[in-house]
Design an enzyme around this catalytic site. Structure first.
Site, PDB file in Angstrom:
ATOM      1  CB  SER A  13      13.145  -6.957  -3.431  1.00 37.10           C
ATOM      2  OG  SER A  13      12.198  -6.122  -2.827  1.00 37.10           O
ATOM      3  CE  LYS A  65      -7.608  -0.301 -14.562  1.00 36.34           C
ATOM      4  NZ  LYS A  65      -6.569  -0.326 -13.532  1.00 36.34           N
ATOM      5  CG  MET A  90       4.102   0.345  -9.580  1.00 37.89           C
ATOM      6  SD  MET A  90       3.975   0.606  -7.798  1.00 37.89           S
ATOM      7  CE  MET A  90       3.983   2.390  -7.761  1.00 37.89           C
ATOM      8  NE  ARG A  91      -0.638  -1.055 -15.251  1.00 39.74           N
ATOM      9  CZ  ARG A  91      -0.608   0.094 -15.932  1.00 39.74           C
ATOM     10  NH1 ARG A  91      -1.701   0.686 -16.290  1.00 39.74           N
ATOM     11  NH2 ARG A  91       0.545   0.637 -16.265  1.00 39.74           N
ATOM     12  CG  LEU A  92      -6.319   1.560  -8.708  1.00 34.63           C
ATOM     13  CD1 LEU A  92      -7.436   2.583  -8.880  1.00 34.63           C
ATOM     14  CD2 LEU A  92      -6.318   0.999  -7.299  1.00 34.63           C
ATOM     15  CB  ILE A  93      -7.060  -5.184  -9.404  1.00 37.82           C
ATOM     16  CG1 ILE A  93      -5.614  -5.559  -9.031  1.00 37.82           C
ATOM     17  CG2 ILE A  93      -7.802  -6.395  -9.961  1.00 37.82           C
ATOM     18  CD1 ILE A  93      -4.776  -6.134 -10.152  1.00 37.82           C
ATOM     19  CG  ASN A 107      -1.150  -4.528  -2.716  1.00 38.08           C
ATOM     20  OD1 ASN A 107      -0.129  -4.794  -3.369  1.00 38.08           O
ATOM     21  ND2 ASN A 107      -1.427  -3.295  -2.312  1.00 38.08           N
ATOM     22  CG  HIS A 109       0.424   0.139   0.969  1.00 35.08           C
ATOM     23  ND1 HIS A 109       0.560   0.733  -0.262  1.00 35.08           N
ATOM     24  CD2 HIS A 109       0.431   1.149   1.878  1.00 35.08           C
ATOM     25  CE1 HIS A 109       0.630   2.043  -0.106  1.00 35.08           C
ATOM     26  NE2 HIS A 109       0.553   2.322   1.175  1.00 35.08           N
TER      27      HIS A 109
HETATM   28  C1  GRF Z   1       7.097  -2.767  -2.018  1.00 29.85           C
HETATM   29  O1  GRF Z   1       7.542  -1.840  -1.083  1.00 29.85           O
HETATM   30  C2  GRF Z   1       5.626  -3.047  -1.849  1.00 29.85           C
HETATM   31  O2  GRF Z   1       5.177  -2.883  -0.553  1.00 29.85           O
HETATM   32  C3  GRF Z   1       4.991  -1.985  -2.736  1.00 29.85           C
HETATM   33  O3  GRF Z   1       5.857  -1.889  -3.820  1.00 29.85           O
HETATM   34  C4  GRF Z   1       7.187  -2.222  -3.421  1.00 29.85           C
HETATM   35  C5  GRF Z   1       7.701  -3.236  -4.409  1.00 29.85           C
HETATM   36  O4  GRF Z   1       9.067  -3.508  -4.213  1.00 29.85           O
HETATM   37  N1  GRF Z   1       3.639  -2.359  -3.068  1.00 29.85           N
HETATM   38  P1  GRF Z   1       9.746  -4.725  -4.958  1.00 29.85           P
HETATM   39  O5  GRF Z   1       9.535  -4.530  -6.453  1.00 29.85           O
HETATM   40  O6  GRF Z   1       9.114  -5.998  -4.467  1.00 29.85           O
HETATM   41  O7  GRF Z   1      11.201  -4.653  -4.602  1.00 29.85           O
END
Ligand code: GRF
Length: 201
Positions: A13, A65, A90-93, A107, A109
């Protein structure tokens, strides 16, 4: 025109809101590439609908990695990407990308860092019973959600909120904040030495 790559692992999203900001000329940049580490992620459909090139890979196909980041780096060079935007990646760079894109990776968060880093930040905040949480945009370093903070926006936790209602209000804020911060950052970066200023703080 600056070229960005968006890295995402899931629904996308935030990718969508960035792409819409580009289309509406609120973000003066081009999304050169979506990098996705999950072949089943919905974000891939979103990119295809918008005719944005996609590089999708499975980390388990690589021995390290460093090995998959080396391939990503090649792709970024091929598409002449100069800025990396993590949006639910969902991964550390690792050091391969960090050293090639020093101070050029950001990023988003879903908490007010340094509170609630790591996975399920919204659930963590909800279960901790805080009255205020929010969203942070930050530069990426080797740590988990630890790099220098660029922008934050608070979101109240309301009486009667569930984890889901809180999440949807947080995401609404993300979808406005991230494109706006990227626009400011990309303009400043190349006009006012913004990154240099930040690193001197
Ligand atoms: C978001 O809440 C972002 O802050 C976090 O992961 C989520 C990703 O959501 N890092 P989407 O895939 O962009 O809907």
């Amino acid at each position: 025109m600056r070229k960005i790559a968006v890295f995402a692992s899931g629904s996308g999203s935030n990718f969508e809101s960035i792409a819409e900001a580009v289309q509406g000329n609120k973000l003066q940049a081009e999304i050169g590439l979506l990098v996705c580490d999950n072949p089943k992620a919905y974000v891939i459909q979103r990119a295809k609908q918008k005719q944005i090139p996609v590089f999708v890979f499975s980390p388990k196909d690589y021995e390290s990695k460093e090995a998959f980041e080396t391939i990503i780096l090649r792709k970024l060079a091929e598409y002449r990407v100069d800025f990396i935007v993590l949006a639910g990646y969902m991964r550390l760079i690792g050091s391969t990308l960090l050293s090639a894109y020093t101070k050029r990776i950001v990023n988003i968060h879903p908490s007010l860092l340094p509170s609630f880093p790591g996975k399920d930040a919204i659930g963590q905040a909800f279960h901790a019973g805080v009255k205020v949480t929010g969203v942070t945009v930050h530069f990426v370093d080797a740590g988990m959600d630890t790099g220098p903070i660029i922008a934050q926006k608070a979101v109240d936790v309301l009486n009667g909120d569930t984890r889901e209602t809180l999440q949807s209000r947080i995401q609404e804020v993300e979808h406005l904040l991230y494109p706006a911060v990227l626009q400011e950052l990309l303009q400043k970066e190349f006009t006012e030495g913004f990154l240099e200023c930040l690193s001197e703080r």
